[in-house]
Design a protein around this motif. Structure first.
Motif, PDB file in Angstrom:
ATOM      1  N   GLY A   1      33.232   8.260  81.069  1.00 26.70           N
ATOM      2  CA  GLY A   1      33.424   8.572  79.656  1.00 26.70           C
ATOM      3  C   GLY A   1      34.614   7.795  79.109  1.00 26.70           C
ATOM      4  O   GLY A   1      35.380   7.205  79.861  1.00 26.70           O
ATOM      5  N   PRO A   2      34.782   7.786  77.819  1.00 29.58           N
ATOM      6  CA  PRO A   2      35.937   7.100  77.224  1.00 29.58           C
ATOM      7  C   PRO A   2      37.238   7.634  77.815  1.00 29.58           C
ATOM      8  O   PRO A   2      37.324   8.808  78.193  1.00 29.58           O
ATOM      9  N   ALA A   3      38.238   6.771  77.910  1.00 32.97           N
ATOM     10  CA  ALA A   3      39.538   7.170  78.453  1.00 32.97           C
ATOM     11  C   ALA A   3      40.059   8.377  77.694  1.00 32.97           C
ATOM     12  O   ALA A   3      39.954   8.463  76.476  1.00 32.97           O
ATOM     13  N   GLY A   4      40.581   9.326  78.429  1.00 35.16           N
ATOM     14  CA  GLY A   4      41.157  10.505  77.804  1.00 35.16           C
ATOM     15  C   GLY A   4      40.181  11.658  77.645  1.00 35.16           C
ATOM     16  O   GLY A   4      40.572  12.741  77.260  1.00 35.16           O
ATOM     17  N   THR A   5      38.914  11.457  77.937  1.00 36.34           N
ATOM     18  CA  THR A   5      37.971  12.558  77.833  1.00 36.34           C
ATOM     19  C   THR A   5      37.902  13.278  79.175  1.00 36.34           C
ATOM     20  O   THR A   5      38.024  12.671  80.230  1.00 36.34           O
ATOM     21  N   VAL A   6      37.729  14.573  79.102  1.00 35.40           N
ATOM     22  CA  VAL A   6      37.650  15.397  80.300  1.00 35.40           C
ATOM     23  C   VAL A   6      36.367  16.208  80.235  1.00 35.40           C
ATOM     24  O   VAL A   6      36.011  16.742  79.181  1.00 35.40           O
ATOM     25  N   ASP A   7      35.692  16.295  81.344  1.00 39.72           N
ATOM     26  CA  ASP A   7      34.444  17.048  81.437  1.00 39.72           C
ATOM     27  C   ASP A   7      34.698  18.498  81.015  1.00 39.72           C
ATOM     28  O   ASP A   7      35.579  19.167  81.572  1.00 39.72           O
ATOM     29  N   PRO A   8      33.964  19.012  80.044  1.00 38.95           N
ATOM     30  CA  PRO A   8      34.167  20.397  79.590  1.00 38.95           C
ATOM     31  C   PRO A   8      34.026  21.420  80.717  1.00 38.95           C
ATOM     32  O   PRO A   8      34.715  22.438  80.726  1.00 38.95           O
ATOM     33  N   ALA A   9      33.171  21.159  81.694  1.00 39.32           N
ATOM     34  CA  ALA A   9      33.025  22.085  82.828  1.00 39.32           C
ATOM     35  C   ALA A   9      34.316  22.143  83.634  1.00 39.32           C
ATOM     36  O   ALA A   9      34.720  23.204  84.110  1.00 39.32           O
ATOM     37  N   PHE A  10      34.989  21.002  83.772  1.00 39.29           N
ATOM     38  CA  PHE A  10      36.267  20.980  84.484  1.00 39.29           C
ATOM     39  C   PHE A  10      37.321  21.778  83.718  1.00 39.29           C
ATOM     40  O   PHE A  10      38.091  22.540  84.300  1.00 39.29           O
ATOM     41  N   ILE A  11      37.353  21.609  82.413  1.00 41.59           N
ATOM     42  CA  ILE A  11      38.321  22.346  81.589  1.00 41.59           C
ATOM     43  C   ILE A  11      38.099  23.849  81.736  1.00 41.59           C
ATOM     44  O   ILE A  11      39.053  24.615  81.897  1.00 41.59           O
ATOM     45  N   GLU A  12      36.854  24.269  81.701  1.00 37.11           N
ATOM     46  CA  GLU A  12      36.547  25.699  81.831  1.00 37.11           C
ATOM     47  C   GLU A  12      36.952  26.223  83.210  1.00 37.11           C
ATOM     48  O   GLU A  12      37.519  27.306  83.335  1.00 37.11           O
ATOM     49  N   GLU A  13      36.683  25.466  84.246  1.00 37.47           N
ATOM     50  CA  GLU A  13      37.068  25.890  85.600  1.00 37.47           C
ATOM     51  C   GLU A  13      38.586  25.969  85.732  1.00 37.47           C
ATOM     52  O   GLU A  13      39.114  26.898  86.337  1.00 37.47           O
ATOM     53  N   ALA A  14      39.299  25.015  85.148  1.00 30.62           N
ATOM     54  CA  ALA A  14      40.766  25.044  85.185  1.00 30.62           C
ATOM     55  C   ALA A  14      41.300  26.268  84.439  1.00 30.62           C
ATOM     56  O   ALA A  14      42.260  26.909  84.884  1.00 30.62           O
TER      57      ALA A  14
END
Length: 80
Positions: free
Chosen positions: A50-63
């Motif tokens: 993905g574009p630099a600086g984007t984070v997978d929403p599933a990862f954000i939710e798990e964090a």
């Protein structure tokens, strides 16, 4: 599916991709990709990052869930 050959590129080896298919995926020269080797099924998987600086929403939710579960420990560590 098209058949491609492994080519020598400098001191490395590589595979060219059909320009039309690359364009259809919205990719271009310089696009960062992840290369995964699946030895069990003998395949190579290439995925655009993905574009630099984007984070997978599933990862954000798990964090977020991790931080909630371990809030007191994380707060204690932050105080040290």
């Amino acid at each position: 599916m098209s058949v491609r050959r492994i080519l020598r590129i400098g001191r490395s080896l590589g595979v060219t991709l059909p320009a039309q298919e690359v364009r259809e995926l919205g990719l271009e020269e310089g696009t960062p990709v992840e290369v995964q080797v699946d030895r069990v099924h003998q395949r190579v998987i290439i995925r655009p990052l993905g574009p630099a600086g984007t984070v997978d929403p599933a990862f954000i939710e798990e964090a977020r869930r991790f931080a909630e579960r371990h809030r007191s420990t994380l707060e204690e560590l932050a105080r040290r």
